[in-house]
Write a protein that holds these residues in place. Structure first.
Motif, PDB file in Angstrom:
ATOM      1  N   ILE A 178     -39.178 -33.083  50.954  1.00  0.00           N
ATOM      2  CA  ILE A 178     -37.760 -33.087  51.290  1.00  0.00           C
ATOM      3  C   ILE A 178     -37.556 -32.259  52.558  1.00  0.00           C
ATOM      4  CG2 ILE A 178     -36.976 -33.410  48.913  1.00  0.00           C
ATOM      5  CD1 ILE A 178     -36.547 -30.437  48.690  1.00  0.00           C
ATOM      6  N   SER A 179     -36.362 -32.336  53.102  1.00  0.00           N
ATOM      7  CA  SER A 179     -36.051 -31.568  54.307  1.00  0.00           C
ATOM      8  C   SER A 179     -35.831 -30.102  53.952  1.00  0.00           C
ATOM      9  CB  SER A 179     -34.796 -32.127  54.968  1.00  0.00           C
ATOM     10  OG  SER A 179     -33.660 -31.919  54.135  1.00  0.00           O
ATOM     11  N   ARG A 180     -35.850 -29.241  55.003  1.00  0.00           N
ATOM     12  CA  ARG A 180     -35.608 -27.830  54.776  1.00  0.00           C
ATOM     13  C   ARG A 180     -34.189 -27.592  54.267  1.00  0.00           C
ATOM     14  NH1 ARG A 180     -37.672 -23.510  59.038  1.00  0.00           N
ATOM     15  NH2 ARG A 180     -36.932 -22.264  57.266  1.00  0.00           N
ATOM     16  N   GLU A 181     -33.230 -28.402  54.721  1.00  0.00           N
ATOM     17  CA  GLU A 181     -31.854 -28.251  54.254  1.00  0.00           C
ATOM     18  C   GLU A 181     -31.759 -28.547  52.759  1.00  0.00           C
ATOM     19  OE1 GLU A 181     -32.797 -29.873  56.933  1.00  0.00           O
ATOM     20  OE2 GLU A 181     -32.034 -28.462  58.448  1.00  0.00           O
ATOM     21  N   ASP A 182     -32.429 -29.642  52.320  1.00  0.00           N
ATOM     22  CA  ASP A 182     -32.443 -29.951  50.892  1.00  0.00           C
ATOM     23  C   ASP A 182     -33.179 -28.871  50.102  1.00  0.00           C
ATOM     24  OD1 ASP A 182     -30.984 -32.244  51.167  1.00  0.00           O
ATOM     25  OD2 ASP A 182     -32.724 -33.576  51.269  1.00  0.00           O
ATOM     26  N   ALA A 183     -34.232 -28.319  50.689  1.00  0.00           N
ATOM     27  CA  ALA A 183     -34.975 -27.255  50.015  1.00  0.00           C
ATOM     28  C   ALA A 183     -34.086 -26.043  49.787  1.00  0.00           C
ATOM     29  CB  ALA A 183     -36.201 -26.868  50.838  1.00  0.00           C
ATOM     30  N   ARG A 184     -33.271 -25.708  50.780  1.00  0.00           N
ATOM     31  CA  ARG A 184     -32.378 -24.565  50.644  1.00  0.00           C
ATOM     32  C   ARG A 184     -31.299 -24.826  49.591  1.00  0.00           C
ATOM     33  NH1 ARG A 184     -31.883 -23.423  57.127  1.00  0.00           N
ATOM     34  NH2 ARG A 184     -33.852 -22.257  57.356  1.00  0.00           N
ATOM     35  N   ARG A 185     -30.786 -26.086  49.581  1.00  0.00           N
ATOM     36  CA  ARG A 185     -29.806 -26.423  48.534  1.00  0.00           C
ATOM     37  C   ARG A 185     -30.448 -26.319  47.151  1.00  0.00           C
ATOM     38  NH1 ARG A 185     -27.868 -30.401  52.160  1.00  0.00           N
ATOM     39  NH2 ARG A 185     -29.125 -32.016  51.163  1.00  0.00           N
ATOM     40  N   LEU A 186     -31.667 -26.809  47.033  1.00  0.00           N
ATOM     41  CA  LEU A 186     -32.381 -26.750  45.760  1.00  0.00           C
ATOM     42  C   LEU A 186     -32.551 -25.305  45.294  1.00  0.00           C
ATOM     43  CD1 LEU A 186     -33.916 -28.418  43.610  1.00  0.00           C
ATOM     44  CD2 LEU A 186     -35.967 -28.147  45.009  1.00  0.00           C
ATOM     45  N   LYS A 187     -32.832 -24.421  46.236  1.00  0.00           N
ATOM     46  CA  LYS A 187     -33.069 -23.024  45.895  1.00  0.00           C
ATOM     47  C   LYS A 187     -31.776 -22.253  45.606  1.00  0.00           C
ATOM     48  CE  LYS A 187     -35.746 -20.530  48.355  1.00  0.00           C
ATOM     49  NZ  LYS A 187     -36.427 -19.860  49.473  1.00  0.00           N
ATOM     50  N   ASN A 188     -30.716 -22.546  46.363  1.00  0.00           N
ATOM     51  CA  ASN A 188     -29.565 -21.646  46.400  1.00  0.00           C
ATOM     52  C   ASN A 188     -28.288 -22.188  45.781  1.00  0.00           C
ATOM     53  OD1 ASN A 188     -31.162 -19.762  47.886  1.00  0.00           O
ATOM     54  ND2 ASN A 188     -30.762 -20.937  49.757  1.00  0.00           N
ATOM     55  N   ASN A 189     -28.297 -23.419  45.262  1.00  0.00           N
ATOM     56  CA  ASN A 189     -27.060 -23.993  44.735  1.00  0.00           C
ATOM     57  C   ASN A 189     -26.638 -23.379  43.401  1.00  0.00           C
ATOM     58  OD1 ASN A 189     -26.600 -25.610  46.908  1.00  0.00           O
ATOM     59  ND2 ASN A 189     -26.520 -27.534  45.750  1.00  0.00           N
ATOM     60  N   ARG A 190     -27.540 -22.639  42.738  1.00  0.00           N
ATOM     61  CA  ARG A 190     -27.210 -21.962  41.488  1.00  0.00           C
ATOM     62  C   ARG A 190     -27.360 -20.458  41.681  1.00  0.00           C
ATOM     63  NH1 ARG A 190     -24.409 -23.983  37.022  1.00  0.00           N
ATOM     64  NH2 ARG A 190     -25.184 -26.044  36.490  1.00  0.00           N
ATOM     65  N   ASP A 191     -26.262 -19.705  41.517  1.00  0.00           N
ATOM     66  CA  ASP A 191     -26.311 -18.256  41.609  1.00  0.00           C
ATOM     67  C   ASP A 191     -26.253 -17.595  40.238  1.00  0.00           C
ATOM     68  OD1 ASP A 191     -26.637 -17.860  44.324  1.00  0.00           O
ATOM     69  OD2 ASP A 191     -24.488 -18.082  44.722  1.00  0.00           O
ATOM     70  N   GLU A 192     -26.234 -18.401  39.171  1.00  0.00           N
ATOM     71  CA  GLU A 192     -26.163 -17.855  37.815  1.00  0.00           C
ATOM     72  C   GLU A 192     -27.567 -17.531  37.296  1.00  0.00           C
ATOM     73  OE1 GLU A 192     -22.393 -20.354  36.102  1.00  0.00           O
ATOM     74  OE2 GLU A 192     -24.166 -21.450  36.761  1.00  0.00           O
ATOM     75  N   VAL A 193     -27.617 -16.743  36.222  1.00  0.00           N
ATOM     76  CA  VAL A 193     -28.880 -16.310  35.625  1.00  0.00           C
ATOM     77  C   VAL A 193     -28.935 -16.746  34.164  1.00  0.00           C
ATOM     78  CG1 VAL A 193     -30.314 -14.323  34.997  1.00  0.00           C
ATOM     79  CG2 VAL A 193     -29.061 -14.316  37.159  1.00  0.00           C
ATOM     80  N   SER A 194     -29.985 -17.431  33.793  1.00  0.00           N
ATOM     81  CA  SER A 194     -30.320 -17.795  32.394  1.00  0.00           C
ATOM     82  C   SER A 194     -29.369 -18.808  31.782  1.00  0.00           C
ATOM     83  CB  SER A 194     -30.391 -16.553  31.504  1.00  0.00           C
ATOM     84  OG  SER A 194     -31.412 -15.692  31.933  1.00  0.00           O
ATOM     85  N   VAL A 195     -28.081 -18.474  31.676  1.00  0.00           N
ATOM     86  CA  VAL A 195     -27.116 -19.417  31.094  1.00  0.00           C
ATOM     87  C   VAL A 195     -26.261 -19.971  32.234  1.00  0.00           C
ATOM     88  CG1 VAL A 195     -27.066 -18.547  28.745  1.00  0.00           C
ATOM     89  CG2 VAL A 195     -25.669 -17.426  30.457  1.00  0.00           C
ATOM     90  N   LEU A 196     -26.220 -21.291  32.341  1.00  0.00           N
ATOM     91  CA  LEU A 196     -25.615 -21.957  33.490  1.00  0.00           C
ATOM     92  C   LEU A 196     -24.389 -22.756  33.064  1.00  0.00           C
ATOM     93  CD1 LEU A 196     -28.938 -23.404  35.000  1.00  0.00           C
ATOM     94  CD2 LEU A 196     -27.954 -21.111  35.341  1.00  0.00           C
TER      95      LEU A 196
END
Length: 495
Positions: A466-484
């Motif tokens: 995937i692109s770097r932009e998609d990689a960043r979305r994949l990594k950073n789109n969730r800021d919650e911990v354990s329970v989402l």
């Protein structure tokens, strides 16, 4: 000159102390590794292609309650090396005193009651104020070891070989969910769970129903051959431990007459293992004031903050055996839009270090998720306590070994390192996970502290093409911990 000698002596003492401490640490570390190695060697191989959400396989009725046992021959329980039992005790019902060949972790699902555990060699610290006499037989005083008030949400830990009992002094049924760890190093017999009752006349069905094939295979690996006919005879005579003694020897041991000795053997007792007390059970138990309860809660929170060991001041005689995990204020993880998690382990209940088990209470709100994760160092045996939802478990070959709906009263096992995701239904989802390690850990796959988020962008991009932009979305789109919380996309899909 004198000060130099004192300084030299002090330095020698410090060096000696550090060497001794290092040796103790090495011995403790080796001991822990040996215990884990023994645990692994006792377990069957985990060759699991399919896991099912299970309900109890057999039900044993007693005079004052019901005992339900899950099928211990199922692959998931064989892999984890555990047995799951549920006792439902009616009002004024007494679960008879017994000890087991395995450690136990007990979750009080419903109700309240009294629990007693008898540790060998510990004093009878609870005493009544009746008329005393030099002859204990003529005294109206009662003395016994400590008893504990238990309530919904309590987790109670019991080491192997410790006799215990429960009594329901509440208005509703007392429901106890027990996990017995048959693969624990403390069990030096075999993979069968064995309850040694001190009273009553338990039925054969309440004992282990491991298949004869598996038992024969286990014994063959250890070079032991037993006579099948003798074993069948022993199972048919499933009574309390006093039944096997000669009544005269029993009478002599207790300094009583043979008539009373025969009553101890309970040969004609058909009440089962949960009996009805003739009147409200009278035991010595101090009433806890509100001030004491608040002080105890603050002490528990302080322990959770500092993670300090109790050290030498806590012995088996004074050890805390229970901790409540239902109070939202004690949650370790809380998300107002998704739910909460509360763990009990050897850091906040030190007795678990000896039992080598832990537990976690999970509450998901409607349509929320438990982050995809894997259990690093333990099997996780999940008992559903409320609501409904969907659980997926994926093995090392990328195939789902479980993908299904779960509801209250079912049990699902997530083997060590198998990836797990949980999604609550419209009613939310609640569960208790029993874990086969006193300090169980998980590694998350999504969210702020996930493995994916910890990877470099380029590694993620190249791994998934995937692109770097998609990689960043994949990594950073969730800021919650354990329970989402439920995402907008899932809401649109429901609409």
């Amino acid at each position: 000159m004198g000060s130099c000698s004192l300084l030299s002596l002090t330095l020698c003492f410090l060096v000696l102390f550090n060497c001794c401490f290092a040796q103790i640490e090495q011995v403790s570390s080796r001991h822990g590794q040996q215990q884990q190695g023994q645990r692994r060697s006792q377990r069957s191989e985990c060759q699991i292609d399919r896991i099912n959400a299970l309900e109890p396989a057999r039900k044993i009725r007693s005079e004052a309650g019901v005992t339900e046992i899950w099928d211990e021959n199922d692959d998931q329980f064989q892999c984890a090396g555990v047995v799951v039992i549920r006792h439902t005790i009616n009002n004024r019902g007494l679960l008879l005193p017994a000890y087991s060949n395995t450690p136990k972790l007990i979750y009080v699902e419903q109700g309240r009651g009294i629990q007693g555990a008898v540790f060998p060699g510990c004093p009878e610290t609870f005493q009544s104020s009746g008329n005393s006499s030099q002859d204990r037989r003529e005294s109206s005083e009662d003395q016994h070891q400590k008893v504990r008030q238990v309530r919904e949400g309590d987790v109670v830990a019991l080491p192997s070989g410790v006799a215990d009992w429960f009594y329901n002094n509440g208005d509703s049924p007392l429901v106890l969910v027990q996990l017995l760890d048959t693969s624990n190093p403390a069990n030096q017999l075999d993979q069968d769970f064995r309850e040694f009752f001190l009273a009553g006349n338990p039925r054969q069905e309440s004992q282990s129903q491991r298949s004869s094939y598996q038992r024969g295979q286990y014994e063959g690996q250890h070079g032991r051959q037993y006579d099948d006919e003798s074993r069948r005879e022993q199972h048919e005579r499933s009574r309390n431990v006093f039944s096997g003694f000669n009544e005269r020897i029993l009478a002599e041991a207790f300094n009583i007459d043979t008539k009373l000795a025969r009553r101890m053997q309970n040969e004609n007792d058909n009440r089962g293992i949960i009996v009805q007390a003739q009147h409200e059970l009278q035991v010595i138990s101090p009433r806890q004031s509100q001030e004491e309860e608040e002080r105890q809660q603050e002490s528990r929170r302080s322990t959770r903050r500092h993670h300090e060991d109790n050290g030498v001041e806590e012995t088996f005689c004074t050890a805390r055996l229970k901790l409540n995990i239902n109070d939202p204020e004690d949650a370790d993880v809380f998300n107002p839009r998704a739910g909460r998690l509360t763990a009990v382990n050897s850091l906040n209940l030190p007795i678990l270090r000896h039992v080598q088990l832990s537990a976690e209470r999970g509450v998901l709100y409607a349509n929320a998720l438990m982050s995809p994760h894997w259990n690093i160092n333990a099997h996780s045996i999940m008992y559903i306590t409320g609501g409904n939802g969907r659980i997926q478990i994926v093995g090392d070959n990328g195939q789902a070994v479980f993908d299904g709906q779960v509801r209250k009263g079912q049990v699902v096992t997530a083997p060590q390192n198998f990836a797990v995701v949980m999604k609550a239904g419209s009613q939310g989802l609640e569960w208790v996970s029993f874990k086969t390690n006193d300090n169980a850990q998980i590694s998350q796959l999504a969210g702020r502290v996930s493995t994916i988020r910890a990877l470099p962008d380029e590694v993620v991009a190249n791994s998934f093409q995937i692109s770097r932009e998609d990689a960043r979305r994949l990594k950073n789109n969730r800021d919650e911990v354990s329970v989402l919380s439920a995402s907008r996309q899932s809401k649109y899909e429901r609409d």
